[in-house]
Design a protein around this motif. Structure first.
Motif, mmCIF file in Angstrom:
data_model
loop_
_atom_site.group_PDB
_atom_site.id
_atom_site.type_symbol
_atom_site.label_atom_id
_atom_site.label_comp_id
_atom_site.label_asym_id
_atom_site.label_seq_id
_atom_site.Cartn_x
_atom_site.Cartn_y
_atom_site.Cartn_z
ATOM 1 N N LEU A 5 -6.909 -10.991 -3.236
ATOM 2 C CA LEU A 5 -6.106 -11.447 -2.101
ATOM 3 C C LEU A 5 -4.776 -12.030 -2.585
ATOM 4 O O LEU A 5 -4.750 -12.943 -3.410
ATOM 5 N N THR A 6 -3.691 -11.472 -2.082
ATOM 6 C CA THR A 6 -2.353 -11.948 -2.436
ATOM 7 C C THR A 6 -1.549 -12.145 -1.155
ATOM 8 O O THR A 6 -1.587 -11.308 -0.251
ATOM 9 N N LYS A 7 -0.840 -13.268 -1.089
ATOM 10 C CA LYS A 7 -0.047 -13.583 0.092
ATOM 11 C C LYS A 7 1.241 -14.274 -0.333
ATOM 12 O O LYS A 7 1.225 -15.209 -1.129
ATOM 13 N N LEU A 67 -0.975 -17.135 -2.556
ATOM 14 C CA LEU A 67 -2.255 -16.644 -3.049
ATOM 15 C C LEU A 67 -1.969 -15.546 -4.061
ATOM 16 O O LEU A 67 -1.175 -14.644 -3.796
ATOM 17 N N ASN A 68 -2.629 -15.623 -5.208
ATOM 18 C CA ASN A 68 -2.367 -14.662 -6.279
ATOM 19 C C ASN A 68 -3.684 -14.123 -6.815
ATOM 20 O O ASN A 68 -4.379 -14.787 -7.578
ATOM 21 N N ASP A 69 -4.061 -12.932 -6.350
ATOM 22 C CA ASP A 69 -5.256 -12.234 -6.844
ATOM 23 C C ASP A 69 -6.531 -13.074 -6.664
ATOM 24 O O ASP A 69 -7.340 -13.217 -7.572
ATOM 25 N N THR A 127 -6.148 -18.948 2.595
ATOM 26 C CA THR A 127 -7.308 -18.079 2.361
ATOM 27 C C THR A 127 -8.189 -18.015 3.598
ATOM 28 O O THR A 127 -8.628 -16.933 4.024
ATOM 29 N N ILE A 128 -8.456 -19.170 4.181
ATOM 30 C CA ILE A 128 -9.300 -19.232 5.372
ATOM 31 C C ILE A 128 -8.657 -18.468 6.530
ATOM 32 O O ILE A 128 -9.330 -17.736 7.266
ATOM 33 N N SER A 153 -4.145 -14.715 9.788
ATOM 34 C CA SER A 153 -2.967 -14.425 8.970
ATOM 35 C C SER A 153 -3.149 -13.079 8.286
ATOM 36 O O SER A 153 -4.264 -12.711 7.906
ATOM 37 N N THR A 154 -2.072 -12.345 8.130
ATOM 38 C CA THR A 154 -2.116 -11.071 7.416
ATOM 39 C C THR A 154 -2.080 -11.318 5.910
ATOM 40 O O THR A 154 -1.719 -12.404 5.456
ATOM 41 N N ILE A 155 -2.442 -10.307 5.135
ATOM 42 C CA ILE A 155 -2.375 -10.397 3.683
ATOM 43 C C ILE A 155 -1.461 -9.291 3.159
ATOM 44 O O ILE A 155 -1.290 -8.252 3.800
ATOM 45 N N ASP A 156 -0.882 -9.544 2.002
ATOM 46 C CA ASP A 156 0.021 -8.557 1.405
ATOM 47 C C ASP A 156 -0.735 -7.564 0.534
ATOM 48 O O ASP A 156 -0.419 -6.374 0.513
#
Length: 239
Positions: A11-13, A21-23, A47-48, A55-58
């Motif tokens: 997960l990265t944002k 958020l990094n991996d 994350t939650i 929320s969307t993620i990249d």
């Protein structure tokens, strides 16, 4: 049999040029209580929000109850309840009315379920009292009731004891332990109050600066030392 009900992978944002958020990767197994630990700004709420679809993620993926596609996640999230940051309550309405509105959002209308949930969180005697007249602890329990209204199998709570006095903390703690033990609900709870998480959690996920820096069980933690000391040691290594 695979008891994993939530899988987070890579997960990265980013917000602009800032990576929050990094991996991020971890798994949640059925029937446990996970303490999600991190300093302010570590990435817990982001994350939650990604897990709950707020929320969307990249980059990366969220798999919930075996579903990871958009349509499947929408369906799977109906099996999840969440309380993110603080309860969204209509303070002019009663506890019962707040739950009725939440139930309608799921397309349901079951007055008996509303009464049942209010009893479950210890608010059965004040179901007709307006939320504005509730203590902070009662508002938190009403927020948890709203997260429970759709009979979830997974409950995700973001700082549910923040700002509570010691009595309120104990009430929420006993409620969450009972929901897992007696109702079979898996719980992920973020908090910066490590003493509370130690009394609640069976497992721990520790995040710092957008990275997962440790995952371990309570038994593994007890072989290492106190939660506070272990957490501070990890932060020192990650600095």
């Amino acid at each position: 049999m695979d008891n994993t009900i939530l899988k987070i992978k890579g997960l990265t944002k980013k917000y602009g040029t800032k990576t929050v958020l990094n991996d991020v990767s971890f798994e949640v197994e059925k029937g446990k209580i996970y303490g999600f630990i991190g300093e302010n700004g570590a990435g817990k709420t982001t994350t939650i929000r990604a897990i709950t679809g707020l929320s969307t993620i990249d980059e990366g993926s969220v798999e919930l109850f075996g579903k990871s596609d958009n349509e499947g996640l929408i369906e799977a999230r109906h099996r999840m309840g969440c309380l993110v940051e603080h309860p969204i309550l209509d303070l002019k309405k009663s506890a019962k009315a707040n739950l009725k509105y939440q139930q309608l959002l799921y397309g349901n209308n079951d007055p008996e379920r509303i009464v049942q949930v209010l009893e479950r969180v210890g608010l059965g005697d004040v179901k007709n009292k307006k939320a504005k007249d509730f203590s902070l602890g009662m508002k938190q329990r009403l927020g948890i009731a709203m997260a429970l209204i759709n009979s979830p199998e997974l409950l995700i709570l973001d700082e549910p004891v923040n700002g509570l006095d010691p009595v309120g903390m104990v009430e929420v703690r006993e409620l969450l332990l009972s929901l897992c033990r007696d109702d079979g609900i898996t719980i992920v709870i973020s908090s910066h109050i490590l003493s509370e998480l130690y009394q609640l959690a069976t497992d721990y996920i520790i995040i710092s600066k957008g990275h997962i820096i440790s995952t371990l069980t309570k038994d593994e933690l007890d072989n290492v030392g106190s939660l506070e000391d272990y957490y501070m040691e990890l932060l020192g290594r990650a600095a």
